[in-house]
Design an enzyme around this catalytic site. Structure first.
Site, PDB file in Angstrom:
ATOM      1  CD1 TRP A 128      -2.237   1.711   0.251  1.00 31.76           C
ATOM      2  CD2 TRP A 128      -1.616   2.165   1.981  1.00 31.76           C
ATOM      3  NE1 TRP A 128      -3.367   2.768   1.347  1.00 31.76           N
ATOM      4  CE2 TRP A 128      -3.782   2.923   2.250  1.00 31.76           C
ATOM      5  CE3 TRP A 128      -1.681   1.941   4.218  1.00 31.76           C
ATOM      6  CZ2 TRP A 128      -3.495   3.646   3.364  1.00 31.76           C
ATOM      7  CZ3 TRP A 128      -2.093   2.790   5.253  1.00 31.76           C
ATOM      8  CH2 TRP A 128      -2.515   3.885   4.664  1.00 31.76           C
ATOM      9  CG  ASP A 209      -2.875  -2.821   7.222  1.00 29.40           C
ATOM     10  OD1 ASP A 209      -3.636  -2.373   7.632  1.00 29.40           O
ATOM     11  OD2 ASP A 209      -2.082  -1.521   6.353  1.00 29.40           O
ATOM     12  CE  LYS A 244     -11.277   1.488   2.024  1.00 32.70           C
ATOM     13  NZ  LYS A 244      -9.520   0.729   1.762  1.00 32.70           N
TER      14      LYS A 244
HETATM   15  C1  LIG Z   1      -3.202  -1.936   3.286  1.00 34.65           C
HETATM   16  C2  LIG Z   1      -4.242  -0.605   4.109  1.00 34.65           C
HETATM   17  N1  LIG Z   1      -3.994  -0.552   4.639  1.00 34.65           N
HETATM   18  C3  LIG Z   1      -4.748   0.261   6.111  1.00 34.65           C
HETATM   19  C4  LIG Z   1      -5.436   1.206   5.129  1.00 34.65           C
HETATM   20  C5  LIG Z   1      -5.895   2.813   5.522  1.00 34.65           C
HETATM   21  O1  LIG Z   1      -7.050   2.243   5.918  1.00 34.65           O
HETATM   22  P1  LIG Z   1      -7.466   4.104   6.883  1.00 34.65           P
HETATM   23  O2  LIG Z   1      -6.852   4.784   7.561  1.00 34.65           O
HETATM   24  O3  LIG Z   1      -8.583   4.716   5.515  1.00 34.65           O
HETATM   25  O4  LIG Z   1      -8.558   3.526   7.954  1.00 34.65           O
HETATM   26  C6  LIG Z   1      -5.856   1.329   3.432  1.00 34.65           C
HETATM   27  C7  LIG Z   1      -6.500   2.034   3.063  1.00 34.65           C
HETATM   28  O5  LIG Z   1      -6.925   2.125   1.811  1.00 34.65           O
HETATM   29  C8  LIG Z   1      -4.892   0.366   3.300  1.00 34.65           C
HETATM   30  O6  LIG Z   1      -5.393  -0.226   1.608  1.00 34.65           O
END
Ligand SMILES: Cc1ncc(COP(=O)(O)O)c(C=O)c1O
Length: 394
Positions: A128, A209, A244
């Site tokens: 990511w 993660d 999500k």
């Molecule tokens: C792999 C991964 N980790 C963490 C996140 C963090 O998500 P958020 O901060 O929006 O909860 C995302 C968001 O796209 C992600 O794809």
């Protein structure tokens, strides 16, 4: 005072959004932005969230700060979702509420830095696009381990294992629990078992993660790697996000769970983590996590949530299948079956950056430069146009 600052280029995804918005072609397709879309192209509020919000509106009597560690209904609920029923002593684990998964990752990175100055976190290649910047901003060193072969569109599993075998003892390995972003390609349970065995032998610490639980194969199925790991490691860090799986992107809902070797260490880890939280952003935002906490404490609402999440997952799977079939029908020379094998919202389409650019310019189809697509941007209406356009640029 600010003269010495240099200009930071905007995130590539923001550029895609503004180019997409400025494009007036009626058949344009957005496969860039990382949010779920339904069959009508909307990112709806889940109906179970609306119900929980109604409940909060009726019952919430104060907006005073919540505790630094967050709402126990929420933290207990997401801990149970991830870890399932387990025999771990409760005093070795804690979960705190964070402002989304990103802030959980950052707090974890800060915790790693104060725990050991020399620690190195290994991230998948690719990963990511915010993992490395988050580690970097916290001053944590990182290196990459091989993960995905863009030529065969398969995991580089043997290379990953070889690399893990050579990582220095005590280093941390950041892994995606499921729905690997950007490739969508996850190890199978057998491969997870092999990864765990090597990591255990080499005394490596898992940092998971968990941003997409429920979007690959089901809530329990997607937690398999985590549940295997809690059996095998005395120390484990898990960052989770409800952006999500509860559709709560803008409400910033996530958690950080740390499992320590024993209760004495766990107490120290918890106190240091809370100090980091206090000095970074203090108490977490309440609203979204309060809604999730309420849903997870209420059996009827939980069941409704699971059904809505199943619909989300099934739509993603169907769109993968429709795209893969449409491409198969068009191009008998190229193999796009990896799109069907992958999980969650993202996949690498398997085309070059030049072809990505051509799709944008000639056909109004937008995706990240490496050819990462968000399959939630596909609908039964646009899938043929998408497959035809990909065929044209190949
Ligand atoms: C792999 C991964 N980790 C963490 C996140 C963090 O998500 P958020 O901060 O929006 O909860 C995302 C968001 O796209 C992600 O794809």
């Amino acid at each position: 005072m600010f003269e010495k600052l240099s200009l930071i280029p905007p995130d590539s995804i923001l550029k895609i959004i503004s180019e997409y918005n400025a494009d007036h072609r009626p058949n344009k397709i957005d496969l860039g932005v990382g949010v779920y879309r339904d069959a009508n192209g909307n990112t709806p509020v889940m109906s179970v969230i609306k119900k929980a919000e109604k409940y909060l509106l009726k019952t919430q009597e104060s907006k005073a700060y919540i505790g630094l560690a967050g709402d126990p209904d929420f933290t207990d609920g997401i801990q149970k979702l991830m870890l399932g029923d387990n025999n771990l002593p409760k005093d070795r684990i804690f979960t705190i509420q964070t402002a989304g998964g990103s802030s959980s990752l950052r707090i974890a990175a800060e915790l790693l830095k104060i725990s050991s100055k020399d620690i190195c976190v290994w991230v998948s290649e690719p990963t990511w696009n915010n993992h490395e910047p988050i580690l970097d901003s916290a001053g944590v060193k990182y290196k990459v381990y091989p993960y995905y072969d863009t030529k065969s569109n398969e995991l580089k599993f043997d290379q990953m294992i070889e690399c893990l075998k050579n990582i220095p003892s005590g280093d941390v390995v950041l892994m995606h629990a499921c729905c690997h972003n950007p490739t969508g390609m996850d190890p199978n349970p057998d491969q997870w078992q092999q990864i765990i065995e090597v990591m255990q032998k080499c005394n490596l610490i898992p940092f998971i993660d968990n941003a997409y639980q429920g979007l690959a194969n089901g809530l329990d199925e997607d937690a398999i790697p985590i549940r295997l790991m809690i059996e095998s490691f005395d120390e484990l860090i898990i960052s989770s996000s409800c952006s999500k799986n509860f559709g709560l992107y803008r409400d910033r809902v996530g958690g950080l769970t740390v499992i320590s070797r024993n209760s004495e260490i766990a107490k120290k880890v918890r106190s240091n983590t809370l100090r980091i939280v206090r000095t970074m952003s203090s108490v977490p935002p309440d609203h979204g996590a309060a809604a999730v906490g309420h849903i997870l404490c209420d059996e009827k609402l939980s069941n409704e949530w699971v059904l809505e999440l199943n619909d989300t997952r099934n739509r993603l799977k169907n769109m993968r299948m429709e795209l893969s079939n449409a491409l198969k029908a068009k191009t008998d020379t190229s193999d796009f079956s990896h799109i069907e094998k992958a999980n969650g919202m993202f996949s690498y389409l398997g085309i070059s950056p030049t072809q990505v650019e051509k799709l944008k310019l000639d056909y109004g189809i937008y995706m990240e430069g490496q050819g990462r697509i968000n399959v939630a941007g596909i609908t039964s209406e646009n899938v043929d146009y998408l497959a035809d356009s990909v065929f044209e640029v190949l």
